[in-house]
Design an enzyme around this catalytic site. Structure first.
Site, PDB file in Angstrom:
ATOM      1  N   CYS A 111       0.845  -1.192   0.000  1.00 31.81           N
ATOM      2  CA  CYS A 111       0.000   0.000   0.000  1.00 31.81           C
ATOM      3  C   CYS A 111       0.881   1.242   0.000  1.00 31.81           C
ATOM      4  O   CYS A 111       2.105   1.156   0.076  1.00 31.81           O
ATOM      5  CB  CYS A 111      -0.915   0.017   1.230  1.00 31.81           C
ATOM      6  N   CYS A 145      12.641  -5.090   2.462  1.00 33.91           N
ATOM      7  CA  CYS A 145      11.984  -5.931   1.459  1.00 33.91           C
ATOM      8  C   CYS A 145      12.684  -5.817   0.107  1.00 33.91           C
ATOM      9  O   CYS A 145      12.702  -4.750  -0.514  1.00 33.91           O
ATOM     10  CB  CYS A 145      10.517  -5.523   1.314  1.00 33.91           C
ATOM     11  N   SER A 189       8.257  -1.444 -15.071  1.00 28.22           N
ATOM     12  CA  SER A 189       9.245  -1.761 -14.040  1.00 28.22           C
ATOM     13  C   SER A 189      10.369  -2.671 -14.538  1.00 28.22           C
ATOM     14  O   SER A 189      11.380  -2.831 -13.852  1.00 28.22           O
ATOM     15  CB  SER A 189       8.568  -2.385 -12.818  1.00 28.22           C
ATOM     16  N   ASP A 229      11.882  -8.904 -17.834  1.00 24.46           N
ATOM     17  CA  ASP A 229      10.881  -8.443 -16.877  1.00 24.46           C
ATOM     18  C   ASP A 229      11.521  -8.299 -15.509  1.00 24.46           C
ATOM     19  O   ASP A 229      12.558  -8.919 -15.227  1.00 24.46           O
ATOM     20  CB  ASP A 229       9.707  -9.420 -16.808  1.00 24.46           C
ATOM     21  N   ASP A 230      10.901  -7.475 -14.660  1.00 24.19           N
ATOM     22  CA  ASP A 230      11.445  -7.298 -13.319  1.00 24.19           C
ATOM     23  C   ASP A 230      11.322  -8.570 -12.498  1.00 24.19           C
ATOM     24  O   ASP A 230      12.178  -8.904 -11.691  1.00 24.19           O
ATOM     25  CB  ASP A 230      10.735  -6.145 -12.602  1.00 24.19           C
ATOM     26  N   CYS A 253       4.553 -14.782   0.988  1.00 18.52           N
ATOM     27  CA  CYS A 253       4.997 -13.608   1.738  1.00 18.52           C
ATOM     28  C   CYS A 253       4.022 -13.342   2.867  1.00 18.52           C
ATOM     29  O   CYS A 253       2.808 -13.340   2.658  1.00 18.52           O
ATOM     30  CB  CYS A 253       5.071 -12.392   0.828  1.00 18.52           C
ATOM     31  N   CYS A 304      15.072  -8.723   3.352  1.00 18.83           N
ATOM     32  CA  CYS A 304      14.142  -9.846   3.463  1.00 18.83           C
ATOM     33  C   CYS A 304      14.086 -10.514   2.096  1.00 18.83           C
ATOM     34  O   CYS A 304      13.657  -9.903   1.113  1.00 18.83           O
ATOM     35  CB  CYS A 304      12.746  -9.379   3.874  1.00 18.83           C
ATOM     36  N   CYS A 342      10.600 -14.546   0.100  1.00 16.74           N
ATOM     37  CA  CYS A 342       9.815 -15.056  -1.028  1.00 16.74           C
ATOM     38  C   CYS A 342      10.679 -15.839  -2.012  1.00 16.74           C
ATOM     39  O   CYS A 342      10.169 -16.647  -2.787  1.00 16.74           O
ATOM     40  CB  CYS A 342       9.091 -13.917  -1.733  1.00 16.74           C
TER      41      CYS A 342
END
EC number: 2.4.2.14
Length: 432
Positions: A2, A212, A259, A320-321, A357, A406, A409
């Site tokens: 967010c 992150c 991105s 791609d990212d 995650c 972190c 994932c």
């Protein structure tokens, strides 16, 4: 994931939220002080759809939402007449704080409960935050005009400020003509009348941070800084290292906009293969990754067009990212083939996303993570590509430039304690 913002007035918060729109497209809201009460405006959709009228009165806080718990119809800031709260992150053990199905509501109610015991607002916020497991960058507004700013001890999520102005990303503050300083991990600030009047540590934790990695890979705007590191430069380094780890014999490198563009620049520079633009993004469909599940396939179908002259008869590297569910990449490969690409080599500027995650990104179910189930060779066959290659975890760490990350994932190793009950509740919330 967010976006949150604070400013002297709701009109300025509105502008900050527009600059953070990429972080959440499900709903938006603003809470502000008027008289001795909290007022609120908000709704579902983009900022311009959810917020029709704002005031220049303040102070105010705001939120754009990409949900990870509580369903897709919730709107922040959560509020009553005297308090409002907006946060970015995910509280794993929110059910221990308050009897509710939403972590944002649990935080606010637990803090108000501490205040009713006679504690001041700062002590109440600290008391609750010391009990949480998870990630948060948080704003709380009181009807007295106080704004509390807090970032969790491991620093998972970004947050920056200048005086009364606070935003999830440094670029949003720059859009408003402001300078910025990042809120430190484990730091709480109290703002009154536009000035920082208190600065405190939230807990006694003084261990390794866990920024992150996916913020660098995907979420943040390229011009933003996260823990002093420019996002665009880190993504370029991802592409450069990817070109060395997973080279391809090709004629042209094309990015998946937007991105993936920085990483594609890096891949082109390191490989010597020319860079060109072939994928044309439909600017009106939004970011499919942060859409509700039922919308992702529909958006992937109409998300891109292809410039035929760039790819026809050529061996193409598409960068791609990241690749999460594989929905968009399968469609991209088909589009490139249909436009005459001779070969299509898929490259991901992040490692394979293999694990759920619990810190605020919406991939809680391993069954949705395509790389957790298939090898690169199997993915190439599935998508109709000539090859598929991912950046290594070691390459990602080197590209970002810090080991305080972190990487859960990618590795399945979490920097906080995750119980079996946490996993069950998280998956149930995702599916509800």
């Amino acid at each position: 994931m967010c976006g949150i913002a604070a400013a002297r007035g709701a009109d300025e918060v509105y502008l900050l939220l527009e600059s953070l729109q990429h972080r959440g497209q499900e709903s938006a809201g603003i809470a502000w002080v008027e008289g001795d009460e909290i007022k609120f405006v908000g709704g579902l959709g983009l900022v311009k759809e959810a917020i029709k009228e704002v005031t220049d009165k303040g102070p105010a806080i705001g939120h754009v939402r990409y949900s990870t718990s509580g369903g897709y119809s919730r709107i922040q800031p959560v509020h009553n007449k005297h308090y409002a709260l907006a946060f970015n992150g995910n509280i794993v053990n929110f059910y221990e704080l308050w009897n509710t199905d939403w972590d944002a509501e649990a935080l606010l109610m637990a803090i108000i409960n501490e205040i009713t015991k006679g504690k001041d607002v700062v002590s109440s916020v600290k008391e609750v935050l010391r009990r949480v497991r998870g990630s948060y960058s948080l704003l709380m507004l009181t009807s007295k005009g106080q704004v509390i700013v807090a970032r969790d001890p491991k620093g998972f999520r970004p947050l920056a400020f200048e005086g009364a102005y606070v935003a999830s990303e440094t670029a949003a503050l720059e859009d408003l003509g402001k300078g910025w300083k990042e809120v430190e991990a484990n730091e709480l600030l109290l703002i009154e009348e536009g000035e920082i009047v208190r600065k405190e540590r939230i807990s006694e934790y003084d261990g390794k941070r866990a920024y992150c990695a996916f913020e660098y890979v995907y979420f943040e705007r390229p011009e933003s800084y996260f823990n002093g590191i420019n996002v665009h430069e880190s993504r370029k380094r991802m592409g450069m290292i990817l070109a060395k780890e997973k080279p391809a014999d090709a004629d042209v490198v094309i990015p998946v906009p937007d991105s993936g563009r920085s990483a594609a620049i890096g891949f082109s520079r390191a490989s010597g293969i020319p860079l060109d633009e072939a994928l044309v993004k439909n600017r009106y469909v939004g970011r499919s990754f942060i859409m509700p599940p039922g919308m992702r396939e529909k958006i992937a179908i109409k998300k891109y067009g292809v410039v035929k002259e760039v790819v026809e008869g050529k061996r193409v590297v598409v960068v791609d990212d990241s690749i999460i569910r594989g929905t968009t990449m399968k469609r991209i490969v088909k589009l490139l083939r249909d436009k005459g690409a001779k070969e299509v080599h898929v490259r991901s500027a992040s490692p394979k996303v293999r694990a759920p995650c619990y810190m605020g990104i919406d991939f809680p179910d391993p069954k949705e993570l395509i790389a957790s189930m298939k090898t690169e060779e199997e993915l190439a066959e599935l998508w109709g590509a000539d090859s598929v290659g991912y950046l290594s975890v070691e390459g990602l760490v080197k590209a970002i430039g810090t080991e305080e990350l972190c990487l859960a994932c990618f590795t399945g190793k979490y920097p906080i304690r995750i119980t079996e009950e946490d996993k069950v509740r998280h998956l149930r919330a995702h599916r509800s």
